[in-house]
Write an enzyme that holds these catalytic residues in place. Sequence first.
Site, short mmCIF file in Angstrom:
data_model
loop_
_atom_site.label_atom_id
_atom_site.label_comp_id
_atom_site.label_asym_id
_atom_site.label_seq_id
_atom_site.Cartn_x
_atom_site.Cartn_y
_atom_site.Cartn_z
N ARG A 27 -5.53 28.23 -43.19
CA ARG A 27 -4.51 27.28 -43.63
C ARG A 27 -3.35 27.95 -44.35
NH1 ARG A 27 -6.72 22.08 -43.69
NH2 ARG A 27 -5.03 21.43 -45.03
N TRP A 73 -0.03 29.01 -48.57
CA TRP A 73 1.03 29.19 -47.58
C TRP A 73 2.29 28.77 -48.33
CZ3 TRP A 73 4.62 26.11 -44.87
CH2 TRP A 73 5.20 26.73 -43.75
N ASN A 99 -2.49 21.44 -52.73
CA ASN A 99 -2.03 21.63 -51.35
C ASN A 99 -1.07 20.49 -51.04
OD1 ASN A 99 -1.74 21.85 -48.54
ND2 ASN A 99 -3.63 20.72 -48.16
N GLY A 100 0.14 20.84 -50.60
CA GLY A 100 1.11 19.80 -50.26
C GLY A 100 2.46 20.15 -50.83
N GLU A 477 4.20 26.76 -22.95
CA GLU A 477 3.01 27.10 -23.72
C GLU A 477 2.76 28.62 -23.67
OE1 GLU A 477 1.29 26.11 -25.97
OE2 GLU A 477 -0.54 27.30 -25.88
N LYS A 481 2.66 31.06 -26.95
CA LYS A 481 1.49 31.89 -27.27
C LYS A 481 1.92 33.34 -27.46
CE LYS A 481 -0.71 29.87 -28.04
NZ LYS A 481 -1.11 28.57 -28.38
N GLU A 484 4.09 33.81 -30.72
CA GLU A 484 3.48 33.61 -32.05
C GLU A 484 2.51 34.73 -32.42
OE1 GLU A 484 0.94 30.20 -33.00
OE2 GLU A 484 0.44 30.01 -30.90
N HIS A 500 21.92 28.60 -15.03
CA HIS A 500 22.94 27.80 -15.73
C HIS A 500 23.28 28.39 -17.09
CE1 HIS A 500 23.02 24.77 -12.63
NE2 HIS A 500 21.69 24.75 -12.64
N LYS A 594 -2.98 27.66 -39.53
CA LYS A 594 -3.62 26.91 -38.44
C LYS A 594 -3.31 25.42 -38.52
CE LYS A 594 -6.59 26.38 -35.07
NZ LYS A 594 -6.04 26.73 -33.74
O1 M6R Z 1 -3.55 20.85 -35.07
P1 M6R Z 1 -2.39 20.51 -34.17
O2 M6R Z 1 -2.74 20.55 -32.74
O3 M6R Z 1 -1.73 19.21 -34.56
O4 M6R Z 1 -1.32 21.64 -34.44
C1 M6R Z 1 -0.07 21.62 -33.82
C2 M6R Z 1 0.61 22.95 -33.92
O5 M6R Z 1 0.82 23.31 -35.24
C3 M6R Z 1 -0.20 24.06 -33.22
O6 M6R Z 1 -0.47 23.74 -31.89
C4 M6R Z 1 0.58 25.39 -33.27
O7 M6R Z 1 1.72 25.30 -32.48
C5 M6R Z 1 -0.31 26.55 -32.85
N1 M6R Z 1 -0.10 27.66 -33.72
C6 M6R Z 1 -0.03 27.03 -31.48
O8 M6R Z 1 -0.86 28.05 -31.11
#
Ligand code: M6R
Length: 599
Positions: A27, A73, A99-100, A477, A481, A484, A500, A594
């Site tokens: 997290r 974070w 947290n928040g 996607e 991947k 990131e 374009h 995550k």
């Molecule tokens: O838990 P969620 O599916 O709601 O999370 C959404 C995104 O934060 C998550 O998919 C993020 O883009 C990942 N790091 C992608 O690998």
Amino acid sequence: MCGIVGFIGKDNGVEFLIDGLNSLEYRGYDSCGIAGIVDEKTKVIKTVGRIKNLEELTSEDLVFNIGIGHTRWATHGGVNKTNSHPHQSFNERFTLVHNGVIENFSELKEEFLSDKKMISETDTEVVVQLIEVFAREGLSTKEAFLKTISKLHGSYALCLIDREDADTLYVAKNKSPLLIGLGQNCNYVGSDALAMIKYTNKFLEINDGELVTVKADSVLIEDKNGVKIERSPFTPNIKYGEIDKGVYEHYMIKEINEQAFAMRNIISEYFDGHDVKMDQEIIDAVKEADRLYVIGCGTSYNAGQMSKEYFEKWAGIPTELHLASEFAYNLPLLSKKPMFIFLSQSGETADLRAVLTKLREVNPTYKVLVLTNVDASTLSRESDYTLLLHAGVEIAVASTKAYTSQIAVLSILAYQVAKELGKAPNLDLEKELSVVTTAIESILDDTKEIKELTDKLFTERNAFYIGRGADYYSSCEAALKLKEVSYIQTEGFAGGELKHGTIALIEDNIPVVALITKSEFDLSTRSNVSEVASRGAKTLVITLEKLAKEGDYAIPNVHETLAPIVSIVVTQLFAYYAALGRGLDVDKPRNLAKSVTVE
Ligand code: M6R
């Protein structure tokens, strides 16, 4: 984001605090800390970086019968020890983890603390200082905590200890996730069940606005007026052990490898023979809708894009895709009978929770279905219906098996809806998903070629994935991947769009990977590949065996509508090996977390 834990009990809670934080590190992992009361003094241990740094600072003879912990974070203030949690009030009586995001922290500082010099730059510190201010006015800790909470705007999960009362943890939440774990002669607090599952499988939910007083042998839940709330514990569908890396070096590669297993689980959960086994209420709700609004973030949004392939083409229901972070603040025109489908691996994403709140305001009768991997997650509890992904716990920040599972579950739902609407798609979905499972296995059986291709292809700072139709969605996607985890700037593009504008970026050696899993796009996408190749790009086509030409990477033939579930696996492996080759922290890429529980 951030993860918080708390412990109170007769035994030593230090091990739990560290274990819990290790599980919650996904997290956020900028800094971390723990605090506990020892001999009427509060001991705080904090450090920048990972939990393993904190462990090194924790001596074996440290004993906390009451303690709290945090993994951060950063949102307010830089990454340093001072801004790390736990935070203490000026007189060190109160110590807090949070947290928040407290949206009105500047206003509160101005109103109540203008004569004070704050210790840190965080929004959290304002909360703990306010508790001290109100306690100095003569309020009890509980009253001071309640009064403070009543002034907060924003999201929070809070766990507070008071040096003058080593028998109580004070806990509250608003929008941020938090659970109580029930132990024997002890109780736990954690941002999620995973943080506590090694110690207990009995949990109590906390709702927004409630105040929870946790002691070693009791848990008291009250509403803001002090009215006691009775609540039964629940046991989530997870087991300790599922969260091990097993034989794998990283969670990401473990989870990529678990995709065939997840497909099998999905088939057995959602099929009975060749018939779909799914809550009829959910199917009816989708059937009755005149338009579907599919909403998600990141990878879940990308999986959602694929739902157009199924709901529109099979069931004939118009389907719109929306990013949650846009939808909540820029509501589109809604149809007369809309149905909302949320996709969220974690079931905790704040942007989606904001959409839910907005929808409930606009029309409380709107129906919301969530597809999530986490049983009893916040979104699952708050929405009308849940379909579980059954992918098993996903730990790596980069989502892989949740993505393919989301597509599979969406396809099953759409298939059944189409059938009941008399538009039966011309395939046996249960059988075709089994073929998909075998195809994924065959890719994973031998990844040597994929590793070699990664080393050859991704040598530059930039990369592109292209495709048309569903392959365009997969390209988005695949690009997410790769970027990131490897930090290579990657874009997913509709093949026809490159010319374009973006084709201007193509120069010698820039990798362009084309995905072609539909015969109808074979010629057009290949001509896009020629266009970039003639401008110096290094190209690769990933396609079905039946369409493959020399030099392509061929995936086993599967039903074309389901092929994106298979082709994406190759691109997940590219991302993994590219990050590995660069010596990066594959499971915990920089600046990410995550579960994104802040808007
Ligand atoms: O838990 P969620 O599916 O709601 O999370 C959404 C995104 O934060 C998550 O998919 C993020 O883009 C990942 N790091 C992608 O690998």
